[in-house]
Every structure is written in C-alpha cells, then in structure tokens.
Design a protein around this motif. Structure first.
Motif, short mmCIF file in Angstrom:
data_model
loop_
_atom_site.label_atom_id
_atom_site.label_comp_id
_atom_site.label_asym_id
_atom_site.label_seq_id
_atom_site.Cartn_x
_atom_site.Cartn_y
_atom_site.Cartn_z
N PHE A 107 -11.05 52.04 34.96
CA PHE A 107 -12.46 52.25 35.29
C PHE A 107 -12.61 52.33 36.80
CE2 PHE A 107 -12.21 50.21 31.17
CZ PHE A 107 -13.05 51.00 30.39
N ASP A 108 -13.26 53.39 37.27
CA ASP A 108 -13.39 53.65 38.71
C ASP A 108 -14.82 53.45 39.23
OD1 ASP A 108 -10.77 54.46 38.56
OD2 ASP A 108 -11.11 56.38 39.56
N ASP A 109 -14.89 53.23 40.53
CA ASP A 109 -16.13 53.28 41.33
C ASP A 109 -17.01 52.04 41.24
OD1 ASP A 109 -15.20 55.80 41.82
OD2 ASP A 109 -16.96 56.87 41.12
N GLY A 110 -16.62 51.05 40.45
CA GLY A 110 -17.45 49.86 40.31
C GLY A 110 -17.14 48.82 41.36
N ASN A 113 -7.50 49.15 43.76
CA ASN A 113 -8.24 49.61 44.93
C ASN A 113 -8.57 51.11 44.83
OD1 ASN A 113 -9.13 50.04 47.56
ND2 ASN A 113 -7.31 49.21 48.54
N HIS A 114 -9.83 51.44 45.03
CA HIS A 114 -10.26 52.85 45.03
C HIS A 114 -10.75 53.25 46.42
CE1 HIS A 114 -11.30 56.58 43.15
NE2 HIS A 114 -12.58 56.37 42.98
N THR A 115 -10.30 52.51 47.42
CA THR A 115 -10.67 52.63 48.86
C THR A 115 -12.07 52.08 49.11
OG1 THR A 115 -11.69 54.86 48.94
CG2 THR A 115 -9.25 54.72 49.07
N GLY A 158 -15.01 53.68 50.89
CA GLY A 158 -16.25 54.45 50.82
C GLY A 158 -16.22 55.76 50.05
N HIS A 159 -15.18 55.99 49.25
CA HIS A 159 -15.10 57.19 48.41
C HIS A 159 -15.14 58.49 49.20
CE1 HIS A 159 -15.33 59.33 44.56
NE2 HIS A 159 -14.96 58.18 44.03
N ILE A 160 -14.38 58.54 50.28
CA ILE A 160 -14.28 59.77 51.07
C ILE A 160 -13.42 60.78 50.31
CG2 ILE A 160 -13.22 60.74 53.17
CD1 ILE A 160 -14.04 58.13 54.57
N MET A 190 -12.27 56.41 33.30
CA MET A 190 -13.71 56.35 33.02
C MET A 190 -14.37 55.71 34.24
SD MET A 190 -13.43 54.98 29.11
CE MET A 190 -12.80 56.02 27.81
N HIS A 191 -15.69 55.67 34.25
CA HIS A 191 -16.40 55.13 35.42
C HIS A 191 -17.38 54.03 35.03
CE1 HIS A 191 -14.80 58.96 36.87
NE2 HIS A 191 -14.88 58.44 38.09
N ASP A 192 -17.48 53.02 35.89
CA ASP A 192 -18.43 51.93 35.59
C ASP A 192 -19.53 51.78 36.64
OD1 ASP A 192 -16.36 50.99 37.28
OD2 ASP A 192 -16.70 48.92 36.69
ZN LIG Z 1 -14.14 57.59 42.26
#
Ligand SMILES: [Zn+2]
Length: 236
Positions: free
Chosen positions: A38-41, A88-90, A92-94, A185-187
């Motif tokens: 799960f990404d972005d959460g 880790n997805h970094t 700030g999502h650059i 998927m994204h949360d």
């Molecule tokens: Zn993302």
C-alpha cells in the motif's frame, strides 16, 4: 576480433547480473507467496485496510510518504503496531521521470533520507525497502538507494488509480494473481473501490494456494544481509 569484443562484453554483462540484486518487481515463481503493498499513506483508507488485514490475519507492506507521516504520525504508528512492514516511498512524491535538474541523484537521496528518517521517528522502524514515486527505476535510483542500504521495490500489478468500476478493478487484480506477485494499492485517499473487494481478493489469493507475506519475506531480504554501509544517514 569483433567476436572477442562481444565475448568480453558478454562476460561483463554476466558479471554485473551476478551481483546482488538491488531492485525487484516480483518474487520467486516457486515460493507460493504473494505480497500486498500500500502506497502514499498513512491516509484516509489506512485504518479500514488495517481492519480488513487484521480480520484476514494477513501482513502487508506499507510504502509510506514522509510528508504524510509528518502530518499523521499516529497513523504510521498504528500500521507498525499492527505488525505490518514499514517501507519508504520518499518524502514528497517527486516524479523523478520528469525531474531534469543536474542535482537529480542528490535530490533523490535527500528525498529517500528525509522520508526514511521521518518514518523511523514515527514508527521506530528504519525502512530499508524503498519505492520511488511512479515506480521510478533508472540506474540512478538504484544507486541512490544502495548508498543507504535500501533496496528498490516496484510491483507486478496495480490499477487502483484507473477510471474503471470497482468490479472491473477487482477482476483485473484477480486475473493478476500469480506466484511471486507484488500487488500495488493506495491508502492515501478513501479508495472505496479497493475497500469494496480487498477482503474477497485476499480470500481468492488464499484459495489459489498462495500465502500472503510482507515484501521482504516474499523476496527473502534482510537489511543487514544486503549492503554494508550502515543504514540511513543524515546528509548534513
Ligand atoms: Zn505513490
């Protein structure tokens, strides 16, 4: 003469390939395992996803964004407390595909470390798996990750950002179930579509005989086994 050059090039290609692998988008085709990521959460869907995973007794991997964790450290902590893998997805999502400045690799390192350090402060876990935004996977991404003992993880299937119905989406995920699959998927957002079928999807994976495990287990990765430079560092 030309033949010799080809042979030398071939030798180096094989030698490079034989080195420790530093990025993955799927696991072994023989292990009988599948991973949910799960990404972005942490975000609006995180709590509900945690409830479903708990009910189904499944551990997943959460690729968190530093900026989201900074705003919602309790959300990140809840994911860790539930026993899921913290990745880790970094910060700030650059989008590094679009980032053309000369300081690209330095910027990637900074984003990686900033995200990782915030995640560590909130969860107590130092993430060693990184997924760059939009699946950025050029050699500079691998290099930036490797400098900090991190391994780049992408995915074998994901489509929860597409403008299709929940039923169509469920169908696509279902068709993508295979040995070694890494599902994305994204949360961050409510993600009602995924929430509508996640429970059934988990059952379907299990019915096909696959075990659902965190990505590091799928890939048999352990932080200290991979690189030797000692973990996340401060750039200052
Ligand atoms: Zn993302």
């Amino acid at each position: 003469m030309k033949k010799n050059i080809v042979l030398v090039l071939l030798f180096f290609a094989v030698a490079c390939f034989a080195q420790i692998k530093t990025f993955y988008s799927n696991g072994s085709e023989n292990a009988g395992k599948v991973a949910l990521t799960f990404d972005d959460g942490p975000g609006k869907a995180t709590q509900k996803i945690l409830e479903i995973l708990k009910e189904k007794n499944v551990k997943a991997s959460f690729f968190m964004l530093g900026v989201r964790v900074r705003r919602n450290p309790a959300g990140a902590k809840a994911v860790a407390a539930a026993g899921h893998e913290i990745a880790n997805h970094t910060y700030g999502h650059i989008n590094f595909y679009a980032y053309k400045d000369k300081d690209k690799i330095d910027k990637m390192e900074k984003e990686l470390l900033r995200g990782g350090n915030i995640i560590k402060a909130a969860t107590g876990v130092e993430p060693f798996l990184v997924r760059f935004p939009y699946g950025y996977l050029n050699p500079d991404a691998v290099e930036a990750a490797k400098r900090h003992d991190c391994c780049v993880i992408n995915w074998s299937f994901g489509c929860d950002w597409k403008k299709i119905t929940a039923g169509e989406m469920h169908d696509k995920y279902k068709k993508a179930i295979k040995n070694g699959a890494i599902f994305l998927m994204h949360d961050l957002h409510e993600n009602k579509k995924v929430l509508s079928f996640l429970s059934d999807f988990i059952d379907e994976i299990k019915q096909m005989g696959y075990e659902i495990v965190p990505v590091s287990e799928l890939l048999n990765l352990k932080q200290d086994r991979y690189f030797d430079s000692g973990g996340l560092k401060n750039l200052e």
